[in-house]
Design an enzyme around this catalytic site. Structure first.
Site, PDB file in Angstrom:
ATOM      1  N   TYR A   1      -3.001 -32.440 -30.690  1.00  0.00           N
ATOM      2  CA  TYR A   1      -4.223 -32.813 -30.779  1.00  0.00           C
ATOM      3  C   TYR A   1      -5.244 -32.593 -28.890  1.00  0.00           C
ATOM      4  O   TYR A   1      -5.707 -32.282 -29.365  1.00  0.00           O
ATOM      5  CB  TYR A   1      -4.324 -34.717 -30.597  1.00  0.00           C
TER       6      TYR A   1
ATOM      7  N   SER B   1     -12.966 -34.247 -27.395  1.00  0.00           N
ATOM      8  CA  SER B   1     -12.193 -35.715 -27.132  1.00  0.00           C
ATOM      9  C   SER B   1     -11.952 -35.448 -25.965  1.00  0.00           C
ATOM     10  O   SER B   1     -11.875 -34.501 -24.916  1.00  0.00           O
ATOM     11  CB  SER B   1     -11.030 -36.145 -27.903  1.00  0.00           C
TER      12      SER B   1
END
Ligand code: NAD
Length: 261
Positions: free
Chosen positions: A163, A150
């Site tokens: 995350y 990501s």
């Protein structure tokens, strides 16, 4: 020039929605043999298989939780017993910053259950998939793997909780796997999507903060628009194909320039 994907055996984790489903349909349009997996959303996985078959390609579904070593070992074994080999793997299963979705939580509010759940799915899941896919590809002396990280693994943001670190870990383990296997005929790369529409992860975010898209497109993404699942899927197909045959260990941002802004 068409990409050389016809009849390749492709495994896609997290294929029941979003980016994984879009990649499955791109591979299907090129005549691949696709196996999609998901841990919980079985109906979504079966729907992806239906769409693959409607596109005239071979599609199968396996229920497998990427955070379980037993599930991952069985998943790879099942693909090999179905098709005799594993040419490409797209390790894409993942969950959002608070365990399911965005918004983010500050580290001081992050409970250890959420930390463990994100790390187990996003990072341990990639490790386990690599472990068993690489064993198979080493026997074949050929293979191509793409992981999903990501923008959150490249640029840290406040309240990114577990995350960001989980996705930074995905980039690191991709490079480690790439260098270990560079002489084995196996390439390992990673895509780093920016905010991408058409996914459960981002739909959940939008439902929490309907202003999110406006903020992102006006202030954060240089190209002024959100990515689509197809944008990411095309990059994945190319990285899996022999057209990217001299590329390994690469982290490819698919984010409208967000990583450089
Ligand atoms: P999504 O929620 O639509 O898809 C996630 C997929 O992962 C689903 O198929 C889900 O069933 C599966 N999954 C979740 N936990 C699993 C587990 N333990 N085992 C197996 N499968 C599991 O969202 P998406 O955006 O398509 O997510 C795909 C990947 O893209 C994720 O790794 C996510 O972190 C990453 N990503 C998404 C965005 C975005 O804006 N949507 C941006 C950057 C990175």
């Amino acid at each position: 020039m068409p990409v050389d994907i016809k009849d390749k055996v492709v495994l896609i984790t997290g294929g029941s929605s979003g980016i994984g489903r879009a990649a499955a349909l791109d591979f299907a349009s090129l005549g691949a043999k696709i196996v999609v997996t998901a841990a919980h959303n079985v109906a979504g996985g079966e729907e992806t298989v239906k769409l693959i078959r409607e596109a005239g390609a071979s599609g199968e579904f396996i229920k497998a939780d990427v955070s379980s070593e037993e599930d991952v070992r069985n998943m790879v074994d099942e693909v090999v017993s179905m098709h005799g080999r594993l040419d490409c793997a797209f390790n894409n299963a993942g969950i959002g910053p608070d365990g399911v979705r965005i918004p983010y939580v500050p580290l001081t509010d992050l409970d250890t259950e959420t930390w463990d759940s994100i790390m187990n799915t996003n990072l341990k899941g990639i490790f386990l998939c690599l472990k068993y896919e690489l064993k198979q590809m080493q026997k074949q002396e050929k293979g191509s793997i793409v992981n999903t990280a990501s923008i959150g693994g490249l640029k840290m943001a406040p309240n990114f909780g577990a995350y960001g670190p989980s996705k930074a870990g995905v980039i690191a383990i991709t490079r480690s796997a790439a260098i270990e296997n560079a002489k084995n005929g196996i390439r390992v790369n990673v895509v780093c999507p920016g905010p991408t529409k058409g996914t459960n992860l981002m739909s959940n975010t939008m439902s929490v903060n309907p202003e999110e898209e406006k903020i992102l497109t006006e202030h954060v993404i240089p190209m002024g628009k959100m990515g689509t699942v197809e944008d990411v899927a095309r990059a994945v197909v190319w990285l899996c194909s022999d057209f990217s045959g001299f590329i390994t260990g690469q982290a490819l941002s698919v984010d409208g320039g967000m990583h450089i802004a």
